[in-house]
Design an enzyme around this catalytic site. Structure first.
Site, PDB file in Angstrom:
ATOM      1  N   LYS A 132      23.480  14.727  29.066  1.00 47.23           N
ATOM      2  CA  LYS A 132      22.512  15.670  28.476  1.00 47.23           C
ATOM      3  C   LYS A 132      21.204  14.931  28.272  1.00 47.23           C
ATOM      4  CE  LYS A 132      23.454  19.561  26.970  1.00 47.23           C
ATOM      5  NZ  LYS A 132      23.694  20.681  27.921  1.00 47.23           N
ATOM      6  N   THR A 185      28.363  18.069  29.203  1.00 50.68           N
ATOM      7  CA  THR A 185      27.093  17.589  28.641  1.00 50.68           C
ATOM      8  C   THR A 185      26.840  18.260  27.292  1.00 50.68           C
ATOM      9  OG1 THR A 185      25.661  19.235  29.708  1.00 50.68           O
ATOM     10  CG2 THR A 185      26.179  17.239  30.973  1.00 50.68           C
ATOM     11  N   ASP A 186      27.383  19.469  27.113  1.00 53.04           N
ATOM     12  CA  ASP A 186      27.232  20.150  25.822  1.00 53.04           C
ATOM     13  C   ASP A 186      27.921  19.365  24.711  1.00 53.04           C
ATOM     14  OD1 ASP A 186      26.225  22.689  24.515  1.00 53.04           O
ATOM     15  OD2 ASP A 186      28.340  22.739  23.920  1.00 53.04           O
ATOM     16  N   PHE A 218     -14.696  -9.056  35.724  1.00 58.69           N
ATOM     17  CA  PHE A 218     -13.934  -8.871  36.963  1.00 58.69           C
ATOM     18  C   PHE A 218     -14.855  -9.173  38.142  1.00 58.69           C
ATOM     19  CE2 PHE A 218     -11.780  -6.315  40.344  1.00 58.69           C
ATOM     20  CZ  PHE A 218     -10.602  -7.045  40.352  1.00 58.69           C
ATOM     21  N   ARG A 264     -17.388  -6.082  30.714  1.00 61.31           N
ATOM     22  CA  ARG A 264     -16.993  -4.679  30.848  1.00 61.31           C
ATOM     23  C   ARG A 264     -16.091  -4.305  29.690  1.00 61.31           C
ATOM     24  NH1 ARG A 264     -12.101  -4.531  35.479  1.00 61.31           N
ATOM     25  NH2 ARG A 264     -10.829  -6.075  34.410  1.00 61.31           N
ATOM     26  N   GLN A 296      -4.536  -8.149  35.283  1.00 60.53           N
ATOM     27  CA  GLN A 296      -3.328  -8.889  35.651  1.00 60.53           C
ATOM     28  C   GLN A 296      -3.157 -10.112  34.746  1.00 60.53           C
ATOM     29  OE1 GLN A 296      -5.524  -7.479  37.739  1.00 60.53           O
ATOM     30  NE2 GLN A 296      -4.633  -7.036  39.749  1.00 60.53           N
ATOM     31  N   ASN A 347      -5.321   0.871  34.105  1.00 56.69           N
ATOM     32  CA  ASN A 347      -6.671   0.390  33.793  1.00 56.69           C
ATOM     33  C   ASN A 347      -7.546   1.605  33.498  1.00 56.69           C
ATOM     34  OD1 ASN A 347      -8.998  -1.059  33.530  1.00 56.69           O
ATOM     35  ND2 ASN A 347      -8.937  -2.017  35.559  1.00 56.69           N
ATOM     36  N   HIS A 385     -10.552   3.011  33.184  1.00 55.28           N
ATOM     37  CA  HIS A 385     -11.906   2.591  33.536  1.00 55.28           C
ATOM     38  C   HIS A 385     -12.947   3.253  32.638  1.00 55.28           C
ATOM     39  CE1 HIS A 385     -10.130   0.819  37.061  1.00 55.28           C
ATOM     40  NE2 HIS A 385      -9.715   1.993  37.512  1.00 55.28           N
TER      41      HIS A 385
END
Ligand code: URC
Length: 292
Positions: A12, A57-58, A154, A171, A219, A245, A247
């Site tokens: 479930k 599943t119940d 970067f 940045r 990274q 990322n 931006h």
């Protein structure tokens, strides 16, 4: 040619459970999303429709609610292990259980013991596996949103005929952290048996590493975050991170006769870079089914 049944599991998914504990007027709240998945001797149900080995599943969903009443809900890792062990130990054909839980945080709304507000915190998660003798536990979080307004560069990347990205020495760096950490010892967190304490340590390690790493790439930040969790949490042997990322582009305000010196950004929602990786101890044991 032969056709055979491959790996399978059933259960479930996403049982939404809210457990209220009432100590007089001071109530507390656990808000969970629980998914169970069982596997074992399930050839007959798939091949001939014989349901004799199938715990519905119940019933799995009912067990989640009954266990919440019977045992209460503490750390989600303990609740997941208790459920996984119950399904395997009580049903002969069930050889393996996977229980995944998400926890949504609530905090008190004012001083009243019964008033709550959903907190803006990240979602805590865990996945426990049990096979009758061994247990594996992965804990983690998602949607831990962080942003640094500087200390991110970067540049120096590969340029081909399609590269237009300008190099930057300053940045905004922002992401929504999705992190999972694998516990070395089966069924315990290796930190005095306190899942909550390890969670807070790992979360703090992720936040601190993101904040104080001078980043030359997301990274590099990812590796620093994973390493910090391993340094702070002795019972953790592997950390997996998925970092979108987010931006933030400086808006060109020159058409309006305005300079923009790192003050006005467009927070773009897509596309986004997606930086993913694992950081682990070199003596980490075999993960078995932990990541499944
Ligand atoms: O930290 C980053 N890593 C990348 O791989 C990448 N690629 C990109 O366009 N911007 C960034 N930023």
């Amino acid at each position: 040619m032969m056709i055979v049944l491959g790996p399978n599991r059933y259960g479930k998914a996403e049982t939404r459970l809210v457990r209220v504990t009432r100590h007089g007027d001071a109530h507390s709240l656990k808000d969970l999303n629980v998914s169970t998945a069982l596997s074992g001797d399930m050839e007959r149900v798939h091949l001939s429709g014989d349901n004799a080995a199938v715990l519905p599943t119940d019933s799995q969903k009912n067990t989640v609610f009954a266990f919440a009443k019977r045992y209460g809900v503490g750390a989600i890792e303990d609740f997941a292990l208790t459920l996984a062990q119950h399904f395997v130990d009580s049903q002969e054909p069930v050889r393996h259980a996977r229980v995944a839980i998400e926890e949504y945080a609530w905090e008190r709304n004012g001083a009243l013991g019964h008033a709550f507000v959903r907190s803006g915190r990240e979602t805590r998660v865990c996945v426990a596996h049990y096979d009758g003798s061994r247990a594996w536990v992965v804990s983690g979080l998602r949607d831990l949103v962080v942003l640094n307004t500087t200390n991110s560069e970067f540049w120096g990347y590969v340029r081909d005929e399609y590269t237009t990205l300008p190099e930057t020495r300053d940045r905004v760096l922002a992401t929504a952290v999705e992190a999972s950490w694998r516990h070395t010892a089966a069924g315990e967190d290796g930190d005095g048996g306190d899942w909550d304490k390890t969670y807070e340590k790992a979360r703090q390690a992720l936040l601190a590493a993101f904040a104080d790493t001078y980043s030359l790439s997301l990274q590099q930040t990812l590796y620093a975050m994973g390493s910090r969790v391993l340094t702070e949490c002795p019972g953790v042997c592997e950390v997996r991170l998925s970092l979108p990322n987010r931006h933030h582009f400086e808006v060109d305000l020159s058409p309006f006769g305005l300079a923009n010196d790192g003050e006005v950004y467009h927070a773009a929602d897509r596309p986004y870079g997606l930086i993913e990786g694992a950081v682990l101890r070199d003596d980490a044991p075999d993960p078995g089914p932990a990541w499944q």
